[in-house]
Design an enzyme around this catalytic site. Structure first.
Site, PDB file in Angstrom:
ATOM      1  CG  HIS A   1       2.006  -6.327  -4.303  1.00  0.00           C
ATOM      2  ND1 HIS A   1       0.976  -5.891  -3.495  1.00  0.00           N
ATOM      3  CD2 HIS A   1       2.828  -5.265  -4.459  1.00  0.00           C
ATOM      4  CE1 HIS A   1       1.158  -4.627  -3.188  1.00  0.00           C
ATOM      5  NE2 HIS A   1       2.277  -4.215  -3.765  1.00  0.00           N
TER       6      HIS A   1
ATOM      7  CB  ILE B   1       3.012  -2.274  -7.312  1.00  0.00           C
ATOM      8  CG1 ILE B   1       2.361  -3.459  -8.045  1.00  0.00           C
ATOM      9  CG2 ILE B   1       2.220  -0.978  -7.561  1.00  0.00           C
ATOM     10  CD1 ILE B   1       0.992  -3.856  -7.499  1.00  0.00           C
TER      11      ILE B   1
ATOM     12  CB  SER C   1       5.394   2.458   3.771  1.00  0.00           C
ATOM     13  OG  SER C   1       6.174   3.463   3.159  1.00  0.00           O
TER      14      SER C   1
ATOM     15  CD  GLU D   1      -0.522  -8.997  -2.452  1.00  0.00           C
ATOM     16  OE1 GLU D   1       0.598  -9.509  -2.360  1.00  0.00           O
ATOM     17  OE2 GLU D   1      -0.698  -7.760  -2.584  1.00  0.00           O
TER      18      GLU D   1
ATOM     19  CB  CYS E   1       5.106  -3.949  -1.223  1.00  0.00           C
ATOM     20  SG  CYS E   1       5.572  -2.759  -2.478  1.00  0.00           S
TER      21      CYS E   1
ATOM     22  N   GLY F   1       0.871  -1.175   0.000  1.00  0.00           N
ATOM     23  CA  GLY F   1       0.000   0.000   0.000  1.00  0.00           C
ATOM     24  C   GLY F   1       0.901   1.215   0.000  1.00  0.00           C
TER      25      GLY F   1
END
Ligand SMILES: NC(=O)CC[C@H](N)C(=O)O
EC number: 4.3.3.6
Length: 202
Positions: free
Chosen positions: A178, A142, A52, A180, A82, A50
């Site tokens: 990432h 990302i 940080s 996920e 991330c 996201g």
């Protein structure tokens, strides 16, 4: 499945739903964490990607910094992906000056560089050789950070173009990318194994 560990996913901002889904597909019990008391009874915690600084500021606001440090000191495993990896690091480089010193859990002996791949390759997908995996892992980066330096106690699990992007230290796991988002559950499986150990110690 009483033997499956209960994993919390920090759900203040970022990609927490995708982690939840992947963990559930592995048979883990999963809960969203927004408040310190929601850490109770968990074996592991995922800090998602996201932004940080935003996640860190919200963690301060909700009293989660000390609560997560205590959770870890009591044997809880933590996986930072991330932005979550940035929040685990002892040293953070590349925070935009207007943010000042960004909040961090300061738990893992790594130095991270934010947004390490620059604007031109903001986001990309690649195959990573991960220690212990028989075939490459598909990884999505990302606006990703990298690990610039590690202490001797940290085990490097994967590199991309000579830069460290996955590392482990005891019950802490940190990744630049990432895991996920690609449907490959092997890194989450690894984290469940790390969390199991601590669960048995309860
Ligand atoms: N995908 C991510 O989590 C990006 C991290 C973001 N660039 C940060 O520094 O907070």
């Amino acid at each position: 499945m009483t033997s499956s560990p209960t994993i919390g996913v920090l759900a203040l901002q970022g990609a927490f739903r995708e982690h939840k889904r992947l963990l559930q597909s592995l048979g883990a019990q999963v809960s969203e964490v927004r408040l310190p008391q929601q850490l109770e009874g968990l074996s592991g915690l995922i800090l998602p990607g996201g932004e940080s600084t935003t996640i860190g500021n919200l963690m301060v606001e909700y009293g989660l910094i000390q609560a997560i440090r205590d959770f870890h000191a009591a044997g809880g495993a933590i996986f930072g992906t991330c932005a979550g990896m940035i929040l685990l690091a002892r040293t953070i480089h590349g925070t935009p000056p207007q943010f000042g010193v960004q909040p961090s859990l300061n738990l893992m002996d790594i130095t991270v560089q934010r947004n390490a791949f620059g604007r031109q390759v903001d986001s990309f997908r690649t195959s990573l050789d991960v220690a212990g995996f028989k075939t490459p892992f598909p990884a999505v980066f990302i606006r990703a950070p990298v690990i610039e330096a590690v202490s001797p106690s940290v085990e490097v699990l994967a590199e991309h173009q000579g830069q460290i992007v996955l590392a482990r230290s005891g019950t802490l796991l940190a990744g630049s990318f990432h895991p996920e988002l690609t449907g490959d559950a092997r890194i989450h499986e690894l984290f469940l194994t790390m969390s199991h150990r601590t669960e048995q110690a309860h």
